[in-house]
Motif scaffolding. Structure first.
Motif, PDB file in Angstrom:
ATOM      1  N   UNK A 185       0.814  -1.222   0.000  1.00 45.85           N
ATOM      2  CA  UNK A 185       0.000   0.000   0.000  1.00 45.85           C
ATOM      3  C   UNK A 185       0.842   1.264   0.000  1.00 45.85           C
ATOM      4  N   UNK A 186       2.168   1.142   0.136  1.00 39.42           N
ATOM      5  CA  UNK A 186       3.035   2.307   0.280  1.00 39.42           C
ATOM      6  C   UNK A 186       3.859   2.552  -0.980  1.00 39.42           C
ATOM      7  N   UNK A 187       4.185   3.836  -1.262  1.00 40.39           N
ATOM      8  CA  UNK A 187       5.058   4.124  -2.400  1.00 40.39           C
ATOM      9  C   UNK A 187       6.477   3.621  -2.121  1.00 40.39           C
ATOM     10  N   UNK A 188       7.120   3.076  -3.157  1.00 39.64           N
ATOM     11  CA  UNK A 188       8.466   2.547  -3.023  1.00 39.64           C
ATOM     12  C   UNK A 188       9.468   3.496  -3.679  1.00 39.64           C
ATOM     13  N   UNK A 189      10.560   3.707  -2.997  1.00 41.17           N
ATOM     14  CA  UNK A 189      11.629   4.578  -3.482  1.00 41.17           C
ATOM     15  C   UNK A 189      12.863   3.714  -3.730  1.00 41.17           C
ATOM     16  N   UNK A 190      13.518   3.915  -4.861  1.00 44.76           N
ATOM     17  CA  UNK A 190      14.691   3.076  -5.128  1.00 44.76           C
ATOM     18  C   UNK A 190      15.884   3.895  -5.608  1.00 44.76           C
ATOM     19  N   UNK A 191      17.036   3.385  -5.248  1.00 37.45           N
ATOM     20  CA  UNK A 191      18.315   3.938  -5.686  1.00 37.45           C
ATOM     21  C   UNK A 191      18.816   3.072  -6.828  1.00 37.45           C
ATOM     22  N   UNK A 197      20.869  -2.773  -9.142  1.00 40.63           N
ATOM     23  CA  UNK A 197      19.858  -3.522  -8.400  1.00 40.63           C
ATOM     24  C   UNK A 197      18.800  -2.579  -7.850  1.00 40.63           C
ATOM     25  N   UNK A 198      17.548  -3.045  -7.877  1.00 40.74           N
ATOM     26  CA  UNK A 198      16.453  -2.216  -7.392  1.00 40.74           C
ATOM     27  C   UNK A 198      15.332  -3.075  -6.858  1.00 40.74           C
ATOM     28  N   UNK A 213       3.064  -4.106  -6.372  1.00 44.73           N
ATOM     29  CA  UNK A 213       3.726  -3.031  -5.642  1.00 44.73           C
ATOM     30  C   UNK A 213       3.864  -1.799  -6.542  1.00 44.73           C
ATOM     31  N   UNK A 214       4.050  -0.647  -5.904  1.00 48.80           N
ATOM     32  CA  UNK A 214       4.079   0.609  -6.661  1.00 48.80           C
ATOM     33  C   UNK A 214       5.389   1.357  -6.409  1.00 48.80           C
ATOM     34  N   UNK A 215       6.251   1.391  -7.435  1.00 47.67           N
ATOM     35  CA  UNK A 215       7.475   2.194  -7.352  1.00 47.67           C
ATOM     36  C   UNK A 215       7.133   3.615  -7.771  1.00 47.67           C
ATOM     37  N   UNK A 216       7.266   4.552  -6.838  1.00 47.87           N
ATOM     38  CA  UNK A 216       6.846   5.925  -7.115  1.00 47.87           C
ATOM     39  C   UNK A 216       8.006   6.852  -7.454  1.00 47.87           C
ATOM     40  N   UNK A 217       9.241   6.449  -7.095  1.00 48.09           N
ATOM     41  CA  UNK A 217      10.378   7.337  -7.350  1.00 48.09           C
ATOM     42  C   UNK A 217      11.646   6.506  -7.529  1.00 48.09           C
ATOM     43  N   UNK A 218      12.355   6.773  -8.611  1.00 51.43           N
ATOM     44  CA  UNK A 218      13.659   6.157  -8.857  1.00 51.43           C
ATOM     45  C   UNK A 218      14.680   7.266  -9.081  1.00 51.43           C
ATOM     46  N   UNK A 219      15.774   7.221  -8.378  1.00 52.18           N
ATOM     47  CA  UNK A 219      16.830   8.229  -8.525  1.00 52.18           C
ATOM     48  C   UNK A 219      18.147   7.511  -8.797  1.00 52.18           C
ATOM     49  N   UNK A 220      19.100   8.229  -9.376  1.00 53.40           N
ATOM     50  CA  UNK A 220      20.400   7.623  -9.667  1.00 53.40           C
ATOM     51  C   UNK A 220      21.471   8.079  -8.681  1.00 53.40           C
ATOM     52  N   UNK A 221      21.028   8.660  -7.571  1.00 52.66           N
ATOM     53  CA  UNK A 221      21.958   9.104  -6.533  1.00 52.66           C
ATOM     54  C   UNK A 221      21.477   8.560  -5.194  1.00 52.66           C
ATOM     55  N   UNK A 222      22.336   7.837  -4.506  1.00 50.31           N
ATOM     56  CA  UNK A 222      21.942   7.193  -3.255  1.00 50.31           C
ATOM     57  C   UNK A 222      21.558   8.197  -2.187  1.00 50.31           C
ATOM     58  N   UNK A 223      22.236   9.343  -2.183  1.00 49.68           N
ATOM     59  CA  UNK A 223      21.911  10.372  -1.197  1.00 49.68           C
ATOM     60  C   UNK A 223      20.488  10.878  -1.346  1.00 49.68           C
ATOM     61  N   UNK A 224      20.041  11.051  -2.598  1.00 52.09           N
ATOM     62  CA  UNK A 224      18.664  11.512  -2.830  1.00 52.09           C
ATOM     63  C   UNK A 224      17.655  10.467  -2.359  1.00 52.09           C
ATOM     64  N   UNK A 233       8.601  10.023   2.273  1.00 54.30           N
ATOM     65  CA  UNK A 233       7.912   9.947   0.984  1.00 54.30           C
ATOM     66  C   UNK A 233       7.608   8.515   0.558  1.00 54.30           C
ATOM     67  N   UNK A 234       8.216   7.561   1.236  1.00 56.40           N
ATOM     68  CA  UNK A 234       7.972   6.176   0.879  1.00 56.40           C
ATOM     69  C   UNK A 234       8.976   5.262   1.543  1.00 56.40           C
ATOM     70  N   UNK A 235       8.996   4.016   1.098  1.00 56.84           N
ATOM     71  CA  UNK A 235       9.889   3.004   1.650  1.00 56.84           C
ATOM     72  C   UNK A 235      11.122   2.917   0.749  1.00 56.84           C
ATOM     73  N   UNK A 236      12.287   3.084   1.333  1.00 60.11           N
ATOM     74  CA  UNK A 236      13.504   3.149   0.538  1.00 60.11           C
ATOM     75  C   UNK A 236      14.254   1.831   0.455  1.00 60.11           C
TER      76      UNK A 236
END
Length: 305
Positions: A185-191, A197-198, A213-224, A233-236
């Motif tokens: 039920x939660x938005x997923x955040x991935x690096x 790997x994601x 599942x719902x991936x809501x944000x993907x970034x290419x920087x681990x810090x972000x 904002x979600x589960x990282x």
């Protein structure tokens, strides 16, 4: 030694062979294309063999040229290394380190107080950069990188391995845990960092259907990725090394025991002779000890070739 061709001719050959272009070699040498062509011709006459095929708009190494290239490259590399080692360090008390932004902000900066207390005379200069430092015409002394440890013409010293883990802001968890049903039920955040790997890997390896599942944000920087997780904002799904201090302080919670081991590891990277500098040896020894005091033994199992 008297039988060797002129050094300038060998250098022109090296740059032309590496770029497959007399024009590009001329640009690197700050001479004219005609001057490069002249030096190559001198070398070919000296060796009595053709080194390049001259085509309409390009040049290509002949078989003889390809055989010569690794020896010339190795000779210039060895010559540069010897000269560099004889040169005195112009800044023995200034240590310039190129480091990944995420590792700098999420781990290194928080641990430098101990180094500065122990070595107050060393002025540290951190340069945050995702690009690999080549050390060519640079004052950089050392780099910290996440990769496979194979960097041409550079020495790599293994630091530690890493893994991806699932973390969340405490407000999003159920008394410190997170069920799979709740995760759906939660938005997923991935690096989507350099290892690639994601969430897809994480879900597939646990035989879960990614469509649930719902991936809501993907970034290419681990810090972000960690910043967004800290903001609730979600589960990282983030690198364990970068979340370690945040977990210890209670700002983030590790909500699942399953981990994805990264194919890449952390390395100290620099030209071989840089590791002979006193300031580099001091920092490398301190960093190894600080990492070993901060992470579990499994981080330091080296599986490289």
């Amino acid at each position: 030694m008297a039988e060797l061709p002129p050094l300038n001719a060998l250098r022109a050959f090296l740059y032309a062979a590496e770029t497959q272009s007399f024009k590009k070699a001329a640009e690197r040498l700050f001479v004219t294309q005609a001057a490069v062509s002249h030096q190559i011709r001198l070398l070919e006459d000296s060796l009595e063999t053709q080194l390049f095929l001259r085509l309409n708009r390009e040049v290509k190494l002949t078989d003889e040229g390809a055989r010569l290239l690794p020896y010339v490259r190795s000779a210039f590399r060895s010559l540069k290394s010897g000269v560099d080692q004889l040169r005195a360090d112009p800044s023995p008390d200034r240590l310039v380190i190129s480091v990944l932004p995420s590792f700098a902000s999420r781990w290194l900066l928080g641990h430098l107080k101990g180094f500065q207390a122990s070595y107050p005379d060393i002025h540290l200069v951190l340069r945050s950069d995702n690009e690999l430092e080549t050390f060519e015409e640079s004052d950089c002394d050392l780099a910290i990188r996440l990769g496979d440890g194979k960097y041409p013409n550079l020495r790599s010293e293994f630091l530690m391995r890493d893994a991806k883990i699932v973390v969340a802001h405490p407000d999003l968890t159920e008394q410190g845990s997170l069920s799979i049903e709740r995760l759906k039920t939660l938005p997923l955040l991935e690096d989507a960092g350099p290892d690639g790997s994601g969430w897809l890997n994480w879900l597939t390896e646990q035989e879960l259907d990614p469509d649930d599942f719902r991936i809501s944000l993907t970034v290419n920087d681990s810090g972000m990725a960690i910043d967004a997780t800290l903001d609730g904002q979600g589960i990282g799904l983030v690198r364990k090394s970068l979340a370690q201090d945040l977990i210890s302080s209670g700002k983030l919670l590790k909500v699942n025991d399953y981990e994805i081991n990264l194919t890449y590891s952390y390395y100290l990277v620099a030209p071989e002779h840089h590791f002979q500098k006193t300031k580099v040896r001091i920092f490398a020894e301190w960093l190894h000890k600080e990492l070993e005091a901060s992470f579990l033994p499994e981080y330091f199992a080296y599986y490289g070739s």
